[in-house]
Design an enzyme around this catalytic site. Structure first.
Site, PDB file in Angstrom:
ATOM      1  N   ARG A  42       0.791  -1.104  -0.022  1.00  0.00           N
ATOM      2  CA  ARG A  42       0.030   0.067  -0.024  1.00  0.00           C
ATOM      3  C   ARG A  42       1.114   1.209   0.017  1.00  0.00           C
ATOM      4  O   ARG A  42       0.531   2.300  -0.774  1.00  0.00           O
ATOM      5  CB  ARG A  42      -0.624  -0.031   1.087  1.00  0.00           C
ATOM      6  CG  ARG A  42      -2.052  -1.077   0.914  1.00  0.00           C
ATOM      7  CD  ARG A  42      -3.023  -1.012   2.160  1.00  0.00           C
ATOM      8  NE  ARG A  42      -4.362  -1.875   1.824  1.00  0.00           N
ATOM      9  CZ  ARG A  42      -5.111  -2.278   2.791  1.00  0.00           C
ATOM     10  NH1 ARG A  42      -4.769  -2.162   3.997  1.00  0.00           N
ATOM     11  NH2 ARG A  42      -6.082  -3.021   2.316  1.00  0.00           N
ATOM     12  N   LYS A 203     -20.088 -16.642   0.448  1.00  0.00           N
ATOM     13  CA  LYS A 203     -21.438 -16.358   0.850  1.00  0.00           C
ATOM     14  C   LYS A 203     -22.138 -15.554  -0.618  1.00  0.00           C
ATOM     15  O   LYS A 203     -21.509 -14.518  -0.845  1.00  0.00           O
ATOM     16  CB  LYS A 203     -21.647 -15.500   1.936  1.00  0.00           C
ATOM     17  CG  LYS A 203     -21.480 -16.581   3.141  1.00  0.00           C
ATOM     18  CD  LYS A 203     -20.925 -15.667   4.457  1.00  0.00           C
ATOM     19  CE  LYS A 203     -22.180 -14.740   4.995  1.00  0.00           C
ATOM     20  NZ  LYS A 203     -21.888 -14.179   5.880  1.00  0.00           N
ATOM     21  N   GLY A 377     -13.556  -3.736   0.130  1.00  0.00           N
ATOM     22  CA  GLY A 377     -14.887  -3.312   0.449  1.00  0.00           C
ATOM     23  C   GLY A 377     -15.306  -1.955  -0.603  1.00  0.00           C
ATOM     24  O   GLY A 377     -16.465  -2.110  -1.119  1.00  0.00           O
TER      25      GLY A 377
END
Ligand code: ADP
Ligand code: MG
Length: 398
Positions: A42, A203, A377
């Site tokens: 990063r 999921k 995210g």
């Protein structure tokens, strides 16, 4: 279906010479017990923006969060080790302050010369950061003439340093942020066709909004991973002890109906008698999973069919591994598909999601992927078609 891709002004479109520039970066890096930075990906990802600003005579004030100090000073989460690593990478000392606002910071900023780089203290030591407090945002804004957001990974959060601050000063994208917006935005807004999406992961509930948003835009949507199991249930297949979300079967049935031929499910699967790397494994047709066995990966016939479906694609978006790739016996589906994606001769290939990025690395094909998103995210929310607050607040292209 297409929409106009998002276009944001970047540091290349504004005059930065002599300016004090507040740059929100994502230096939320992993560290070991002694505080040593164990993975500086990063920090490296922010270098192009920092170098550009330095070379163009800006005074660079960097700001980031690290970990979850929850509004309190936590000595182990100070940014000093990050400043050390950044200094080494830049080949120039980076001054690290022990606050993010206040008189000491103001003084240090006023003393900066063009080309200097300074790092403020961990933003999340201040409860005002995550609360997007306007006074705190104004204090941050008062330090500089221009705001640059290069922290795509936190752009889905409206915090003081990612959103609030931009209300009080001109705000543009850094080069990393611009790259993320360009690739993800282009794929969703005006993809070169055929456009194929591959969705997997554990999921289905995590990915319903992504499927919803992508289904009308793509030419093909290939489903794998644990989330395929709930689709199998919706089709009336037995899935043994596989991971399923019974309460999502109706949603899966609806998506199958809407998706028609576009939405493709695995034809065969690798099953195991336990959730373990040492479990006994075998390949069966998707509709023939015996009781007590669980689906761990897509099978070889599916890898072959999915690789074929990818042939000729000009845009590929991939989020979510095809199986439990962390266990070697169940990694073949993910690795096989990673190669199929990387081998495409003329495609813009985009991988989003933390585990997916790790899988592409593990497959050894990362260098042959057009763009691996740095935001887990944030990239998921982008694919869901959501407007990211940290992106929305930046100035639009002219
Ligand atoms: P990403 O981080 O790329 O968005 P996800 O977090 O959604 O991906 O999913 C990754 C996880 O899904 C991995 O840890 C993987 O082991 C798990 N997974 C994939 N297939 C299965 C499966 N058949 N059963 C259980 N877990 C699975
Ligand atoms: Mg994940």
């Amino acid at each position: 279906m297409t929409t106009t891709p998002v276009c944001k002004k970047t540091i290349r479109n504004v005059d930065v010479d002599g300016k004090r520039v507040l740059v929100r970066v994502d230096f939320n890096v992993p560290q070991d017990e002694s505080g040593r930075v164990t993975d500086d990906t990063r920090i490296r990802a922010a270098l192009p923006t920092i170098e550009y600003l330095r070379q163009h005579g800006a005074r660079v004030i960097l700001t980031s969060h690290l970990g979850r100090p929850k509004g309190k000073v936590v000595d182990k989460l100070r940014l000093d080790p990050v400043a050390d690593r950044l200094s080494a990478l830049l080949g120039q000392p980076v001054r690290k302050l022990s606050d993010a606002i206040g008189p000491e910071v103001r003084e240090a900023v006023l003393a900066m010369r063009p080309g200097d780089v300074l790092l403020l203290e961990n933003l999340r030591f201040y409860p005002e950061e995550e609360a997007n407090d306007s006074t705190f945002a104004r204090q941050l804004a008062s330090l500089a003439d221009l705001y640059v957001n290069d922290a795509f990974g936190t752009a889905h959060r409206a915090h003081a340093s990612t959103e609030g601050v931009a209300h009080y000063m001109p705000a543009v994208a850094g080069l990393l942020m611009a790259k993320e917006i360009e690739f993800l935005g282009q794929a969703l807004g005006s993809p070169r066709r055929p456009f194929v999406a591959i969705l997997g992961g554990a999921k289905v509930s995590d990915k319903i909004a992504v499927i919803d948003n992508l289904l009308p835009k793509v030419d093909r949507l290939l489903i794998g991973g644990g989330m395929a199991n709930t689709f199998f249930l919706a089709k009336g297949y037995d899935v043994g002890d596989s991971l399923v979300e019974v309460e999502k079967v109706d949603v899966a049935r609806d998506l199958l109906a809407r998706g028609g031929d576009k939405l493709v499910l695995p034809s065969d699967v690798v099953i195991a008698d336990a959730f373990s790397a040492e479990a006994t494994a075998q390949v069966v047709a998707a509709e023939q999973v015996p009781a007590k066995w669980r689906i761990m990966d897509i099978g070889p016939d599916t890898v072959r069919r999915y690789s074929q479906a990818l042939q000729g694609a000009h845009t590929v978006v991939w989020n979510g591994p095809m199986g439990v790739f962390e266990f070697e016996p169940f990694a073949a589906g993910t690795i096989g598909l990673a190669h199929a994606v990387a081998d495409l001769p003329d495609a813009t290939t985009i991988v989003g999601g933390g585990d997916s990025a790790a899988a592409v690395e593990a497959a050894g094909v990362a260098a042959r992927i057009t763009h691996i998103s740095t935001g887990g995210g944030a990239s998921l929310e982008f694919l869901e078609g959501k407007v990211l607050p940290g992106v929305a607040i930046l100035q639009d292209c002219e």
